[in-house]
Design a protein around this motif. Sequence first.
Motif, mmCIF file in Angstrom:
data_model
loop_
_atom_site.group_PDB
_atom_site.id
_atom_site.type_symbol
_atom_site.label_atom_id
_atom_site.label_comp_id
_atom_site.label_asym_id
_atom_site.label_seq_id
_atom_site.Cartn_x
_atom_site.Cartn_y
_atom_site.Cartn_z
ATOM 1 N N LEU A 164 0.809 -1.222 0.000
ATOM 2 C CA LEU A 164 0.000 0.000 0.000
ATOM 3 C C LEU A 164 0.842 1.271 0.000
ATOM 4 O O LEU A 164 0.364 2.326 -0.427
ATOM 5 C CB LEU A 164 -0.959 -0.002 1.194
ATOM 6 C CG LEU A 164 -2.240 -0.791 0.954
ATOM 7 C CD1 LEU A 164 -2.931 -1.101 2.265
ATOM 8 C CD2 LEU A 164 -3.180 -0.046 0.013
ATOM 9 N N HIS A 165 2.080 1.199 0.447
ATOM 10 C CA HIS A 165 2.907 2.396 0.387
ATOM 11 C C HIS A 165 3.379 2.702 -1.033
ATOM 12 O O HIS A 165 4.100 3.671 -1.253
ATOM 13 C CB HIS A 165 4.101 2.332 1.368
ATOM 14 C CG HIS A 165 4.864 1.056 1.353
ATOM 15 N ND1 HIS A 165 5.145 0.348 2.501
ATOM 16 C CD2 HIS A 165 5.433 0.357 0.338
ATOM 17 C CE1 HIS A 165 5.861 -0.719 2.210
ATOM 18 N NE2 HIS A 165 6.056 -0.730 0.897
ATOM 19 N N PHE A 166 2.940 1.908 -2.003
ATOM 20 C CA PHE A 166 3.167 2.239 -3.409
ATOM 21 C C PHE A 166 1.902 2.775 -4.084
ATOM 22 O O PHE A 166 1.869 2.908 -5.310
ATOM 23 C CB PHE A 166 3.696 1.011 -4.167
ATOM 24 C CG PHE A 166 5.050 0.562 -3.690
ATOM 25 C CD1 PHE A 166 6.168 1.366 -3.866
ATOM 26 C CD2 PHE A 166 5.206 -0.648 -3.045
ATOM 27 C CE1 PHE A 166 7.418 0.964 -3.415
ATOM 28 C CE2 PHE A 166 6.448 -1.065 -2.595
ATOM 29 C CZ PHE A 166 7.564 -0.255 -2.780
ATOM 30 N N VAL A 167 0.883 3.064 -3.278
ATOM 31 C CA VAL A 167 -0.371 3.614 -3.804
ATOM 32 C C VAL A 167 -0.552 5.015 -3.233
ATOM 33 O O VAL A 167 -0.674 5.195 -2.021
ATOM 34 C CB VAL A 167 -1.575 2.727 -3.440
ATOM 35 C CG1 VAL A 167 -2.853 3.306 -4.051
ATOM 36 C CG2 VAL A 167 -1.353 1.298 -3.923
ATOM 37 N N SER A 193 1.400 -4.735 6.198
ATOM 38 C CA SER A 193 2.579 -4.001 6.654
ATOM 39 C C SER A 193 2.696 -2.779 5.772
ATOM 40 O O SER A 193 2.302 -2.788 4.595
ATOM 41 C CB SER A 193 3.838 -4.861 6.589
ATOM 42 O OG SER A 193 4.124 -5.267 5.263
ATOM 43 N N HIS A 194 3.249 -1.697 6.328
ATOM 44 C CA HIS A 194 3.229 -0.419 5.613
ATOM 45 C C HIS A 194 4.381 0.451 6.087
ATOM 46 O O HIS A 194 4.625 0.601 7.285
ATOM 47 C CB HIS A 194 1.894 0.287 5.867
ATOM 48 C CG HIS A 194 1.596 1.406 4.916
ATOM 49 N ND1 HIS A 194 2.402 2.515 4.770
ATOM 50 C CD2 HIS A 194 0.557 1.589 4.059
ATOM 51 C CE1 HIS A 194 1.878 3.321 3.859
ATOM 52 N NE2 HIS A 194 0.765 2.784 3.407
ATOM 53 N N GLY A 195 5.086 1.066 5.133
ATOM 54 C CA GLY A 195 6.190 1.950 5.455
ATOM 55 C C GLY A 195 5.736 3.225 6.128
ATOM 56 O O GLY A 195 4.650 3.742 5.863
ATOM 57 N N PHE A 218 7.092 5.750 -3.733
ATOM 58 C CA PHE A 218 6.946 5.318 -2.340
ATOM 59 C C PHE A 218 6.229 6.400 -1.535
ATOM 60 O O PHE A 218 6.630 7.567 -1.566
ATOM 61 C CB PHE A 218 8.322 5.034 -1.721
ATOM 62 C CG PHE A 218 8.258 4.433 -0.345
ATOM 63 C CD1 PHE A 218 8.093 3.074 -0.181
ATOM 64 C CD2 PHE A 218 8.341 5.233 0.787
ATOM 65 C CE1 PHE A 218 8.026 2.518 1.091
ATOM 66 C CE2 PHE A 218 8.276 4.687 2.062
ATOM 67 C CZ PHE A 218 8.109 3.321 2.205
ATOM 68 N N HIS A 219 5.184 6.001 -0.819
ATOM 69 C CA HIS A 219 4.364 6.959 -0.079
ATOM 70 C C HIS A 219 4.208 6.481 1.366
ATOM 71 O O HIS A 219 3.282 5.733 1.693
ATOM 72 C CB HIS A 219 2.985 7.113 -0.741
ATOM 73 C CG HIS A 219 3.070 7.417 -2.207
ATOM 74 N ND1 HIS A 219 3.401 8.666 -2.688
ATOM 75 C CD2 HIS A 219 2.898 6.624 -3.290
ATOM 76 C CE1 HIS A 219 3.415 8.636 -4.010
ATOM 77 N NE2 HIS A 219 3.122 7.412 -4.404
ATOM 78 N N ALA A 220 5.146 6.889 2.210
ATOM 79 C CA ALA A 220 5.065 6.537 3.625
ATOM 80 C C ALA A 220 3.838 7.199 4.247
ATOM 81 O O ALA A 220 3.429 8.286 3.828
ATOM 82 C CB ALA A 220 6.331 6.982 4.346
ATOM 83 N N ARG A 221 3.266 6.536 5.254
ATOM 84 C CA ARG A 221 2.122 7.109 5.965
ATOM 85 C C ARG A 221 2.381 7.031 7.470
ATOM 86 O O ARG A 221 3.105 6.152 7.955
ATOM 87 C CB ARG A 221 0.830 6.365 5.610
ATOM 88 C CG ARG A 221 0.414 6.567 4.163
ATOM 89 C CD ARG A 221 -0.923 5.908 3.819
ATOM 90 N NE ARG A 221 -1.355 6.319 2.494
ATOM 91 C CZ ARG A 221 -1.051 5.657 1.362
ATOM 92 N NH1 ARG A 221 -0.332 4.535 1.431
ATOM 93 N NH2 ARG A 221 -1.458 6.097 0.191
ATOM 94 N N ASP A 222 1.768 7.962 8.203
ATOM 95 C CA ASP A 222 1.917 7.946 9.650
ATOM 96 C C ASP A 222 0.925 6.959 10.265
ATOM 97 O O ASP A 222 0.080 6.382 9.576
ATOM 98 C CB ASP A 222 1.771 9.343 10.246
ATOM 99 C CG ASP A 222 0.402 9.963 9.995
ATOM 100 O OD1 ASP A 222 -0.569 9.228 9.709
ATOM 101 O OD2 ASP A 222 0.298 11.208 10.090
#
Length: 271
Positions: A164-167, A193-195, A218-222
Motif C-alpha cells: 500500500l505504500h506504493f499507492v 505491513s506499511h512503510g 513510495f508513499h510513507a504514511r503515519d
Amino acid sequence: MTSEFAASLPIDTSTAHPARRYDYWLGGKDNFAADRASGDAIAAAFPTARLAVLENRAFLRRAVTHLTKDAGVRQFLDIGTGLPSANNTHEVAQALAPETRVVYVDNDPMVLVHARALLTSTPEGRTTYLDADLRDPERILADENLADVLDLSQPVALMLVAVLHFVDESADPYAKVARLLDALPSGSYLVMSHGTNDFMDPATRAALDKAEGPSSDFHARDRARIERFFDGLELLEPGLVPLAEWRAEEEPQPRPAARDIAQYAAVGRKP
C-alpha cells in the motif's frame, strides 16, 4: 509459460521496479542493473534496508502461520505478492493445512514470468495467479480464476504486505481496501505491513528522498493514516505495532529497533 511468451512481456529493464529491488535486497537474481543501482542508493541512505525486507518476510510468515494454525483460515488473497521468494504465502499455509487455497495478484510482468513458482500447490489445495492491480479491485473480484479458487462465502485473509505504500493518496487506497473487504464475509482478515516515517530522523528521510529521486512511487504514511485501513475491523493483539514486534516472541532477540525497519504491521478481523 513459454519462453516466447515471457520474452514478449513489456519489461522495462532501464527503470528500477520495487518488486525487483526487493528481490535484490533479498539476495535474488531476478533484477537488473537499474534495480541494483536504486537498491544500493537507498541502502546507502538507509543501511538497514535489507534487514527491513527480511523482517517483512518474517512478519508474513508469522501472520500466515497464526491465521492458518490458530484461526483456521484456509483461503488467502495475496495482492502485490512480488517475485517468488522463501516462505511464500501458499508454502507457509499449505505446510500447516495442505487444503489451503491461495490467489496471488500482481501487475509486474516479471512476477508473471515467474508465476509458475507461485503455483506449486499441494494436491489437496489450489493456487492461481492474477495479472491485476490493487488500484482496480473490481477487476480482481470479477476474475473467473479468483472465483474458481476462492469461495467468498467463507473467510479469506486479504494479504496487503508492503504494497500500500506504493499507492498514492490520489488513488484513494482506503476505498480500494474497503471494496476488497466488503466482498469478504465475516471472519475474514486483513494482514498489512506499511512503510512509515514515524521512526525516522529528518536527515535520514532527506537522504532517502534524494536516493529515491523525484519520480519515487513510495508513499510513507503515519500511524493515524495506516490505522484508517483497519476501520471497522477488530485488531488482533498486539494491535498496530512496529513490524518487527508483531508476535515476535519466538524470533531472535533483541528485536530490531523500529527506526531500522520503518514499518508498521497489524492483522485485523472482520466482525
